[in-house]
Design a protein around this motif. Structure first.
Motif, PDB file in Angstrom:
ATOM      1  N   VAL A 121       6.478  29.807 -15.732  1.00  0.00           N
ATOM      2  CA  VAL A 121       5.903  30.818 -16.661  1.00  0.00           C
ATOM      3  C   VAL A 121       6.469  32.016 -16.136  1.00  0.00           C
ATOM      4  CG1 VAL A 121       3.820  32.146 -15.884  1.00  0.00           C
ATOM      5  CG2 VAL A 121       3.520  30.070 -15.949  1.00  0.00           C
ATOM      6  N   ALA A 122       7.170  32.204 -15.392  1.00  0.00           N
ATOM      7  CA  ALA A 122       8.037  33.399 -15.074  1.00  0.00           C
ATOM      8  C   ALA A 122       8.913  33.812 -14.939  1.00  0.00           C
ATOM      9  CB  ALA A 122       8.143  33.818 -12.873  1.00  0.00           C
ATOM     10  N   GLU A 123       9.927  32.568 -15.094  1.00  0.00           N
ATOM     11  CA  GLU A 123      11.322  32.787 -15.756  1.00  0.00           C
ATOM     12  C   GLU A 123      11.640  32.254 -17.399  1.00  0.00           C
ATOM     13  OE1 GLU A 123      14.466  33.995 -14.363  1.00  0.00           O
ATOM     14  OE2 GLU A 123      12.417  34.837 -12.584  1.00  0.00           O
ATOM     15  N   TYR A 124      10.369  30.934 -17.822  1.00  0.00           N
ATOM     16  CA  TYR A 124      10.761  30.453 -18.842  1.00  0.00           C
ATOM     17  C   TYR A 124       9.880  30.708 -19.984  1.00  0.00           C
ATOM     18  CZ  TYR A 124      14.136  27.658 -16.029  1.00  0.00           C
ATOM     19  OH  TYR A 124      15.796  27.784 -15.727  1.00  0.00           O
ATOM     20  N   SER A 125       9.025  31.413 -19.698  1.00  0.00           N
ATOM     21  CA  SER A 125       7.940  31.434 -20.967  1.00  0.00           C
ATOM     22  C   SER A 125       7.939  32.781 -21.005  1.00  0.00           C
ATOM     23  CB  SER A 125       6.599  30.477 -20.662  1.00  0.00           C
ATOM     24  OG  SER A 125       6.420  30.737 -19.029  1.00  0.00           O
ATOM     25  N   ARG A 126       7.855  34.201 -20.776  1.00  0.00           N
ATOM     26  CA  ARG A 126       7.678  35.255 -20.358  1.00  0.00           C
ATOM     27  C   ARG A 126       7.714  35.635 -22.206  1.00  0.00           C
ATOM     28  NH1 ARG A 126      11.002  39.240 -16.488  1.00  0.00           N
ATOM     29  NH2 ARG A 126      10.680  37.962 -14.777  1.00  0.00           N
ATOM     30  N   GLY A 127       6.318  35.760 -22.269  1.00  0.00           N
ATOM     31  CA  GLY A 127       5.715  36.160 -24.212  1.00  0.00           C
ATOM     32  C   GLY A 127       5.057  34.794 -24.257  1.00  0.00           C
ATOM     33  N   ASN A 128       5.801  33.863 -24.123  1.00  0.00           N
ATOM     34  CA  ASN A 128       5.460  32.895 -24.391  1.00  0.00           C
ATOM     35  C   ASN A 128       4.001  32.635 -24.936  1.00  0.00           C
ATOM     36  OD1 ASN A 128       4.800  29.880 -25.818  1.00  0.00           O
ATOM     37  ND2 ASN A 128       6.962  29.674 -25.156  1.00  0.00           N
ATOM     38  N   LYS A 129       3.194  32.038 -25.839  1.00  0.00           N
ATOM     39  CA  LYS A 129       1.700  31.788 -25.292  1.00  0.00           C
ATOM     40  C   LYS A 129       1.549  30.366 -25.335  1.00  0.00           C
ATOM     41  CE  LYS A 129       0.575  33.421 -30.415  1.00  0.00           C
ATOM     42  NZ  LYS A 129       0.183  32.912 -31.656  1.00  0.00           N
ATOM     43  N   LEU A 130       2.246  29.550 -24.729  1.00  0.00           N
ATOM     44  CA  LEU A 130       2.328  28.210 -23.399  1.00  0.00           C
ATOM     45  C   LEU A 130       1.847  28.963 -22.264  1.00  0.00           C
ATOM     46  CD1 LEU A 130       1.788  25.641 -22.883  1.00  0.00           C
ATOM     47  CD2 LEU A 130       4.272  24.953 -23.060  1.00  0.00           C
ATOM     48  N   GLY A 131       3.123  29.819 -21.774  1.00  0.00           N
ATOM     49  CA  GLY A 131       2.969  30.508 -20.320  1.00  0.00           C
ATOM     50  C   GLY A 131       2.131  31.237 -20.047  1.00  0.00           C
ATOM     51  N   GLN A 132       1.288  32.351 -21.171  1.00  0.00           N
ATOM     52  CA  GLN A 132      -0.132  32.892 -21.014  1.00  0.00           C
ATOM     53  C   GLN A 132      -1.198  32.095 -20.513  1.00  0.00           C
ATOM     54  OE1 GLN A 132      -0.383  35.022 -24.641  1.00  0.00           O
ATOM     55  NE2 GLN A 132       1.543  36.636 -24.065  1.00  0.00           N
ATOM     56  N   THR A 133      -1.312  30.950 -21.172  1.00  0.00           N
ATOM     57  CA  THR A 133      -2.861  29.129 -21.389  1.00  0.00           C
ATOM     58  C   THR A 133      -2.252  29.017 -19.822  1.00  0.00           C
ATOM     59  OG1 THR A 133      -2.628  28.720 -23.872  1.00  0.00           O
ATOM     60  CG2 THR A 133      -3.438  28.014 -22.269  1.00  0.00           C
ATOM     61  N   ILE A 134      -1.312  28.457 -20.045  1.00  0.00           N
ATOM     62  CA  ILE A 134      -0.808  28.429 -18.386  1.00  0.00           C
ATOM     63  C   ILE A 134      -1.534  29.545 -17.297  1.00  0.00           C
ATOM     64  CG2 ILE A 134       0.589  26.851 -16.681  1.00  0.00           C
ATOM     65  CD1 ILE A 134       2.449  26.014 -18.979  1.00  0.00           C
ATOM     66  N   GLN A 135      -1.207  30.251 -17.622  1.00  0.00           N
ATOM     67  CA  GLN A 135      -1.455  30.811 -16.213  1.00  0.00           C
ATOM     68  C   GLN A 135      -2.781  31.588 -16.099  1.00  0.00           C
ATOM     69  OE1 GLN A 135       0.751  34.924 -16.568  1.00  0.00           O
ATOM     70  NE2 GLN A 135       0.233  35.446 -14.613  1.00  0.00           N
ATOM     71  N   PHE A 136      -3.070  31.756 -17.748  1.00  0.00           N
ATOM     72  CA  PHE A 136      -4.865  31.383 -17.678  1.00  0.00           C
ATOM     73  C   PHE A 136      -5.527  30.249 -17.048  1.00  0.00           C
ATOM     74  CE2 PHE A 136      -9.158  30.346 -19.907  1.00  0.00           C
ATOM     75  CZ  PHE A 136      -9.695  31.925 -19.849  1.00  0.00           C
ATOM     76  N   ILE A 137      -5.098  29.192 -17.203  1.00  0.00           N
ATOM     77  CA  ILE A 137      -5.479  28.324 -16.801  1.00  0.00           C
ATOM     78  C   ILE A 137      -4.968  28.079 -14.743  1.00  0.00           C
ATOM     79  CG2 ILE A 137      -5.613  25.395 -15.918  1.00  0.00           C
ATOM     80  CD1 ILE A 137      -5.025  25.222 -19.306  1.00  0.00           C
ATOM     81  N   ASN A 138      -4.544  28.414 -14.758  1.00  0.00           N
ATOM     82  CA  ASN A 138      -4.330  28.327 -13.466  1.00  0.00           C
ATOM     83  C   ASN A 138      -4.778  29.557 -12.593  1.00  0.00           C
ATOM     84  OD1 ASN A 138      -2.095  27.760 -11.192  1.00  0.00           O
ATOM     85  ND2 ASN A 138      -2.376  30.629 -11.328  1.00  0.00           N
ATOM     86  N   ASP A 139      -5.337  30.597 -13.416  1.00  0.00           N
ATOM     87  CA  ASP A 139      -6.494  32.013 -12.913  1.00  0.00           C
ATOM     88  C   ASP A 139      -7.679  31.288 -12.889  1.00  0.00           C
ATOM     89  OD1 ASP A 139      -4.145  34.008 -12.459  1.00  0.00           O
ATOM     90  OD2 ASP A 139      -4.810  34.411 -14.584  1.00  0.00           O
ATOM     91  N   VAL A 140      -8.305  30.910 -13.799  1.00  0.00           N
ATOM     92  CA  VAL A 140      -9.401  29.455 -13.676  1.00  0.00           C
ATOM     93  C   VAL A 140      -9.432  29.258 -12.723  1.00  0.00           C
ATOM     94  CG1 VAL A 140     -10.917  28.272 -15.226  1.00  0.00           C
ATOM     95  CG2 VAL A 140     -10.049  29.969 -15.872  1.00  0.00           C
ATOM     96  N   LEU A 141      -8.626  28.117 -12.371  1.00  0.00           N
ATOM     97  CA  LEU A 141      -8.616  26.911 -11.188  1.00  0.00           C
ATOM     98  C   LEU A 141      -8.693  28.226  -9.900  1.00  0.00           C
ATOM     99  CD1 LEU A 141      -8.452  24.374 -10.990  1.00  0.00           C
ATOM    100  CD2 LEU A 141      -5.488  24.106 -10.311  1.00  0.00           C
ATOM    101  N   LEU A 142      -7.829  28.847  -9.634  1.00  0.00           N
ATOM    102  CA  LEU A 142      -7.607  29.288  -8.628  1.00  0.00           C
ATOM    103  C   LEU A 142      -9.030  30.339  -8.112  1.00  0.00           C
ATOM    104  CD1 LEU A 142      -5.874  30.557  -6.261  1.00  0.00           C
ATOM    105  CD2 LEU A 142      -5.810  33.654  -8.102  1.00  0.00           C
ATOM    106  N   SER A 143      -9.842  30.649  -9.627  1.00  0.00           N
ATOM    107  CA  SER A 143     -11.506  30.664  -8.500  1.00  0.00           C
ATOM    108  C   SER A 143     -12.576  29.783  -8.822  1.00  0.00           C
ATOM    109  CB  SER A 143     -11.033  32.018  -9.793  1.00  0.00           C
ATOM    110  OG  SER A 143     -11.284  32.230 -11.374  1.00  0.00           O
ATOM    111  N   ALA A 144     -12.019  28.667  -9.214  1.00  0.00           N
ATOM    112  CA  ALA A 144     -12.991  27.339  -9.743  1.00  0.00           C
ATOM    113  C   ALA A 144     -13.456  26.920  -7.843  1.00  0.00           C
ATOM    114  CB  ALA A 144     -11.956  26.661  -9.684  1.00  0.00           C
ATOM    115  N   PRO A 145     -14.845  27.217  -7.731  1.00  0.00           N
ATOM    116  CA  PRO A 145     -15.392  26.550  -6.552  1.00  0.00           C
ATOM    117  C   PRO A 145     -14.771  25.373  -6.066  1.00  0.00           C
ATOM    118  CG  PRO A 145     -17.010  26.826  -7.781  1.00  0.00           C
ATOM    119  CD  PRO A 145     -15.665  27.126  -9.068  1.00  0.00           C
ATOM    120  N   SER A 146     -14.878  24.887  -4.514  1.00  0.00           N
ATOM    121  CA  SER A 146     -13.429  23.698  -5.211  1.00  0.00           C
ATOM    122  C   SER A 146     -14.435  22.487  -4.227  1.00  0.00           C
ATOM    123  CB  SER A 146     -12.936  24.106  -3.319  1.00  0.00           C
ATOM    124  OG  SER A 146     -13.882  24.556  -1.996  1.00  0.00           O
TER     125      SER A 146
END
Length: 284
Positions: free
Chosen positions: A95-120
């Motif tokens: 995400v940080a090195e190979y997909s800056r500005g890439n829609k795939l990278g933004q999607t991955i980061q969004f999903i990761n943020d959702v997973l980060l806040s999801a109830p365990s």
């Protein structure tokens, strides 16, 4: 002039009101935090004795300790960290090195943020359907995989944040010398961001150390000593939950001791993580 003084006085009143509300909210939070810590210390210190670390969980009315639960939590936390950390680092690197500005990278980061806040507990139910149901029984591996999934978003987010802070001048200088992209990432970016990345790993370990709900669906617990990860094994969070709800005073005492032990472990991990982050920032 009079209008300016009136405006100044109005701003001072607003500032005083907001400051007072902030202090009251802070005081309420500190009061309840202090009350929780006081209860934990007064009840838990009495349970901290050598037998807590040398004996197994006992039957009602018998003396015992939490050795099997401590071992189970330690081994599952270790396996979860070992499995989840490389995945989190690799995802964060992409995400940080190979997909800056890439829609795939933004999607991955969004999903990761959702997973980060999801109830365990949702993660626990997912692993229950994925592993426990097909296997037909609870197991330490299922619990470890649950903890690994919880580690991934924390490590990913920290890795992204730390790599983004690495100056591009370092990458450009290495590229000017003919260094390939992967070598720049490993030798330059990782080295510059390693303190922050290590901090993220320790924070992830601190998070999964006290997780209870997902383990109820994946590993459950075991009253006896067991090192077989293919079966249900004892672990501190579930043992604390079971013992605290029991009517037996000796079990309740062990629950307080286990709760204090987990709290101290998480406190030490957080202090260590903050120290590493401060050392890394001062060094830079």
């Amino acid at each position: 002039m009079a209008k300016d003084l009136a405006r100044y006085a109005r701003r001072r009143r607003k500032n005083w009101v907001i400051l007072s509300l902030s202090l009251v909210a802070t005081g309420i939070g500190l009061f309840f935090l202090g009350a929780i810590l006081y209860a934990l210390l007064t009840e838990g210190v009495a349970a901290i004795r050598p037998s807590l670390f040398t004996q197994m969980t006992p039957a009602p009315g018998s003396d015992g300790g939490l050795l099997n639960a401590i071992y189970g939590s330690a081994i599952m936390t270790l396996v979860g960290t070992v499995v989840g950390t490389p995945i989190g680092i690799l995802v964060g690197t992409y995400v940080a090195e190979y997909s800056r500005g890439n829609k795939l990278g933004q999607t991955i980061q969004f999903i990761n943020d959702v997973l980060l806040s999801a109830p365990s507990i949702i993660i626990g139910l997912f692993v229950y359907q994925l592993m426990v149901v097909p296997m037909g029984h609870f197991s330490g591996w299922a619990g470890s995989m649950t903890l690994a999934i919880l580690v991934v978003p924390v490590v990913t987010r920290t890795t992204v944040d730390m790599l983004v802070l690495v100056p591009n001048a370092l990458r450009e200088a290495a590229a000017a010398l003919g260094t390939p992209k992967w070598k720049i990432t490993v030798s330059v970016c990782y080295r510059a961001a390693r303190q922050g990345m290590l901090t993220g790993i320790m924070l992830a370990v601190a998070r999964i150390s006290g997780e209870t709900a997902p383990l109820l669906f994946t590993v459950l617990s075991n009253q006896f000593w067991s090192t077989d990860m293919n079966k249900s094994i004892a672990n501190l969070p579930v043992v604390i939950s079971n013992f605290a709800l029991s009517p037996y005073p000796d079990w309740q005492r062990l629950a307080w001791g286990g709760a204090l032990l987990i709290t101290l472990t998480i406190l030490i991990l957080n202090i260590t993580a903050r120290s590493l982050a401060s050392f890394g920032g001062a060094k830079q």
